[in-house]
Scaffold this active site. Structure first.
Site, PDB file in Angstrom:
ATOM      1  N   LYS A   1       7.231   1.363  -0.402  1.00 25.01           N
ATOM      2  CA  LYS A   1       6.510   2.809  -0.614  1.00 25.01           C
ATOM      3  C   LYS A   1       5.361   2.540  -1.079  1.00 25.01           C
ATOM      4  O   LYS A   1       4.409   3.566  -0.609  1.00 25.01           O
ATOM      5  CB  LYS A   1       7.348   3.128  -2.146  1.00 25.01           C
ATOM      6  CG  LYS A   1       8.805   3.560  -1.726  1.00 25.01           C
ATOM      7  CD  LYS A   1       9.400   3.997  -3.100  1.00 25.01           C
ATOM      8  CE  LYS A   1       9.393   2.986  -4.086  1.00 25.01           C
ATOM      9  NZ  LYS A   1      10.236   1.776  -3.790  1.00 25.01           N
TER      10      LYS A   1
ATOM     11  N   ASP B   1      11.870  -1.364  -3.441  1.00 28.07           N
ATOM     12  CA  ASP B   1      11.127  -2.261  -2.714  1.00 28.07           C
ATOM     13  C   ASP B   1      10.922  -2.223  -1.132  1.00 28.07           C
ATOM     14  O   ASP B   1      10.693  -3.087  -0.334  1.00 28.07           O
ATOM     15  CB  ASP B   1      11.588  -3.723  -2.940  1.00 28.07           C
ATOM     16  CG  ASP B   1      11.812  -4.120  -4.436  1.00 28.07           C
ATOM     17  OD1 ASP B   1      11.004  -3.842  -5.264  1.00 28.07           O
ATOM     18  OD2 ASP B   1      12.961  -4.743  -4.971  1.00 28.07           O
TER      19      ASP B   1
ATOM     20  N   GLN C   1      11.242   2.809  -7.657  1.00 26.18           N
ATOM     21  CA  GLN C   1      12.652   2.188  -7.124  1.00 26.18           C
ATOM     22  C   GLN C   1      13.131   3.061  -5.866  1.00 26.18           C
ATOM     23  O   GLN C   1      12.368   3.268  -5.265  1.00 26.18           O
ATOM     24  CB  GLN C   1      13.366   2.618  -8.166  1.00 26.18           C
ATOM     25  CG  GLN C   1      13.475   1.443  -9.341  1.00 26.18           C
ATOM     26  CD  GLN C   1      12.682   1.768 -10.600  1.00 26.18           C
ATOM     27  OE1 GLN C   1      12.564   2.925 -10.697  1.00 26.18           O
ATOM     28  NE2 GLN C   1      12.297   0.780 -11.485  1.00 26.18           N
TER      29      GLN C   1
ATOM     30  N   GLY D   1       7.402  -2.138  -9.322  1.00 31.47           N
ATOM     31  CA  GLY D   1       6.010  -2.773  -8.969  1.00 31.47           C
ATOM     32  C   GLY D   1       5.884  -2.374  -7.287  1.00 31.47           C
ATOM     33  O   GLY D   1       6.597  -2.216  -6.484  1.00 31.47           O
ATOM     34  N   HIS D   2       4.598  -2.078  -7.155  1.00 34.83           N
ATOM     35  CA  HIS D   2       4.115  -2.029  -5.618  1.00 34.83           C
ATOM     36  C   HIS D   2       3.122  -3.091  -5.349  1.00 34.83           C
ATOM     37  O   HIS D   2       2.464  -3.385  -6.091  1.00 34.83           O
ATOM     38  CB  HIS D   2       3.550  -0.722  -5.432  1.00 34.83           C
ATOM     39  CG  HIS D   2       4.212   0.523  -5.685  1.00 34.83           C
ATOM     40  ND1 HIS D   2       5.598   0.804  -5.111  1.00 34.83           N
ATOM     41  CD2 HIS D   2       4.121   1.682  -6.467  1.00 34.83           C
ATOM     42  CE1 HIS D   2       5.816   1.859  -5.537  1.00 34.83           C
ATOM     43  NE2 HIS D   2       4.920   2.379  -6.293  1.00 34.83           N
TER      44      HIS D   2
HETATM   45  P1  GDP Z   1       7.918  -0.681  -3.065  1.00 31.78           P
HETATM   46  O1  GDP Z   1       8.114  -1.123  -4.531  1.00 31.78           O
HETATM   47  O2  GDP Z   1       8.617  -0.029  -2.283  1.00 31.78           O
HETATM   48  O3  GDP Z   1       6.172  -0.471  -2.985  1.00 31.78           O
HETATM   49  O4  GDP Z   1       7.761  -2.433  -2.467  1.00 31.78           O
HETATM   50  P2  GDP Z   1       6.927  -3.513  -2.707  1.00 31.78           P
HETATM   51  O5  GDP Z   1       5.555  -3.362  -2.890  1.00 31.78           O
HETATM   52  O6  GDP Z   1       7.634  -4.213  -3.917  1.00 31.78           O
HETATM   53  O7  GDP Z   1       7.403  -4.703  -1.629  1.00 31.78           O
HETATM   54  C1  GDP Z   1       7.100  -4.393  -0.271  1.00 31.78           C
HETATM   55  C2  GDP Z   1       6.426  -5.587   0.065  1.00 31.78           C
HETATM   56  O8  GDP Z   1       6.591  -5.556   1.245  1.00 31.78           O
HETATM   57  C3  GDP Z   1       4.996  -5.833  -0.442  1.00 31.78           C
HETATM   58  O9  GDP Z   1       4.553  -7.046  -0.558  1.00 31.78           O
HETATM   59  C4  GDP Z   1       4.149  -5.186   0.933  1.00 31.78           C
HETATM   60  O10 GDP Z   1       2.893  -5.657   1.024  1.00 31.78           O
HETATM   61  C5  GDP Z   1       5.367  -5.612   1.896  1.00 31.78           C
HETATM   62  N1  GDP Z   1       5.037  -4.642   3.339  1.00 31.78           N
HETATM   63  C6  GDP Z   1       5.224  -3.461   3.099  1.00 31.78           C
HETATM   64  N2  GDP Z   1       5.490  -2.961   4.466  1.00 31.78           N
HETATM   65  C7  GDP Z   1       5.724  -3.954   5.233  1.00 31.78           C
HETATM   66  C8  GDP Z   1       6.082  -4.180   6.807  1.00 31.78           C
HETATM   67  O11 GDP Z   1       6.118  -3.585   7.490  1.00 31.78           O
HETATM   68  N3  GDP Z   1       6.170  -5.619   7.151  1.00 31.78           N
HETATM   69  C9  GDP Z   1       6.190  -6.754   6.386  1.00 31.78           C
HETATM   70  N4  GDP Z   1       6.104  -7.845   6.914  1.00 31.78           N
HETATM   71  N5  GDP Z   1       5.659  -6.697   4.996  1.00 31.78           N
HETATM   72  C10 GDP Z   1       5.439  -5.268   4.408  1.00 31.78           C
END
Ligand code: GDP
Length: 408
Positions: A15, A12, A198, A39-40
């Protein structure tokens, strides 16, 4: 050129946003591991897309996206996700492929997953989607790969319910299989992004076992499960947040203590929107753990780090980061394998001054406040790794690039 993007914490890290951003310059995006438990979230012009199986590059109209060999795929979940994309105007036909060596998640696995979790005296906190079972059966050599779906002989040991499930999806699945190794060899001059699921600390081998996922989420997974050999990886990017989060159970040395840090945890959870994309579960939050991050850099040969969620600290007058652990009175500077040690690790914290202003709208490193730059420099020195990209919001354009990863 082949670039691998992995999470450098417990998942999370953002990515999805970073892969989506970099995909602008790529032709092919391969996700190499995980299933519908990951999930992204990608935000595009006020629209939010939650993806579980399909690689992040799918939102661009012209990119090829591939579900790699290390993935375990529930056809029903994939169908639902592709239908969702189609209903929102994303045309995916003809540019989504699946490695024919990827494994299929059958409906029965979910039930087995739940039963096994209930029997554990310390539950792992699985999402109950049968992912771990698919990986387990793969290791037992009783799994079903996409290639096997089309060979009746491979299905004889399945029970009637599983056979009926496969019969139902077989025709629809015919549009996806490719031999990933041959495909990438044919496109060896393309710009390819390999997207991990992950994070490094949830990897089956390098993570906090047994509180890990069942797949490979380390950079090496891109080679083993992404269809290329290790020497074909040009660069490894590790994505990490300004703080740390964790979903599910397992040790987390810097986790905020609800008694005296409850308000801080609530603030970070709310500001960073720290709720699981797949489960909606509130994520556990804590300060940045530099000991764990340095370990992730070493074990994955991370060439460059990508710092995300820096904006979440905008209003804090000060914050901290963990630079060592105290375990049973001893100072430890490495990331232990022992769950006992990790559970008993007290973080040794270093304090940083906050910038107390909005980062939004800044487009270059020079425009960042001195306090943010100090934090970045400290992390670079501690991990001996440069931070070439900084994300200051969830939108594609809220990204500061100091050096493009596509430059060798
Ligand atoms: P992933 O599984 O690594 O892709 O991460 P997730 O998508 O689960 O969680 C990342 C969350 O953080 C998502 O809701 C993104 O829109 C948000 N996000 C990503 N980069 C940033 C950032 O630099 N700042 C903020 N506030 N939110 C971010």
């Amino acid at each position: 050129m082949n670039i691998v993007v992995i999470g450098a914490q417990w998942g999370d890290e953002g990515k999805g946003k970073i892969v989506d951003y970099l995909a602008g310059d790529a032709q092919i995006i391969v996700r190499f591991s995980g299933g519908a438990n990951a999930g992204h979230t990608i935000v595009l012009k006020d629209e939010q897309f939650a993806l579980h199986l399909v690689p992040s590059g799918v939102l661009y109209p012209d990119k090829i996206v591939i579900l790699g060999t290390g993935m375990v795929i529930d056809p029903e979940a994939l169908h639902a996700e592709l239908s969702m994309l189609e209903s929102r105007g994303i045309n995916w036909q003809g540019r989504v492929f699946i490695s024919d060596r990827a494994h299929i998640v059958l409906p029965k696995y979910r039930q087995i997953d739940k039963e096994m979790e209930e029997k554990r005296n310390k539950p792992i906190g699985t999402t109950g989607r049968g992912i771990g079972i698919a990986y387990g059966l793969k290791a037992f050599r009783d799994g079903i790969r996409l290639a096997d779906v089309f060979e009746d002989e491979r299905l004889v040991n399945l029970d009637a319910e599983d056979r009926a499930f496969i019969a139902h999806w077989k025709d629809w699945l015919k549009q996806f299989p490719i031999n990933l190794v041959d495909y990438l060899d044919k496109h060896r001059h393309a710009y390819v992004l390999f997207e991990g699921a992950q994070g490094a600390l949830l990897d089956i081998d390098t993570g906090t076992y047994p509180f890990v996922s069942s797949g490979m989420s380390c950079a090496a997974g891109a080679a083993a499960q992404g269809g290329i050999g290790p020497r074909s990886i040009d660069k490894v990017l590790g994505v990490f947040k300004a703080y740390t989060t964790r979903v599910g159970n397992g040790p987390f040395p810097t986790e905020f203590n609800p008694e005296n840090q409850g308000a801080l945890e609530d603030y970070i959870r709310k500001t960073g929107r720290e709720y699981g994309v797949t489960t909606g579960r509130p994520r556990r939050c804590g300060y940045l753990d530099l000991v764990a991050l340095r370990y992730a850099c070493r074990v994955n040969s991370i060439d460059t780090l990508v710092l995300t969620h820096l904006d979440v600290y905008d209003t804090l007058p000060s914050f901290e980061a963990c630079i060592a652990y105290k375990i049973d009175g001893k100072l430890i500077e490495h990331f232990p394998s022992s769950i006992y040690e990790l559970e008993h690790a007290e973080p040794v914290l270093r304090k940083f001054k906050g910038w107390e202003c909005e980062l939004k709208g800044r487009s270059s490193y020079d425009e960042l406040p001195i306090e943010a730059k100090d934090y970045i420099s400290f992390i670079e020195e501690y991990t001996e790794t440069s931070i070439d990209m900084i994300s200051i919001g969830y939108e594609r354009n809220e990204t500061i690039v100091r050096k493009s990863p596509w430059i060798r």
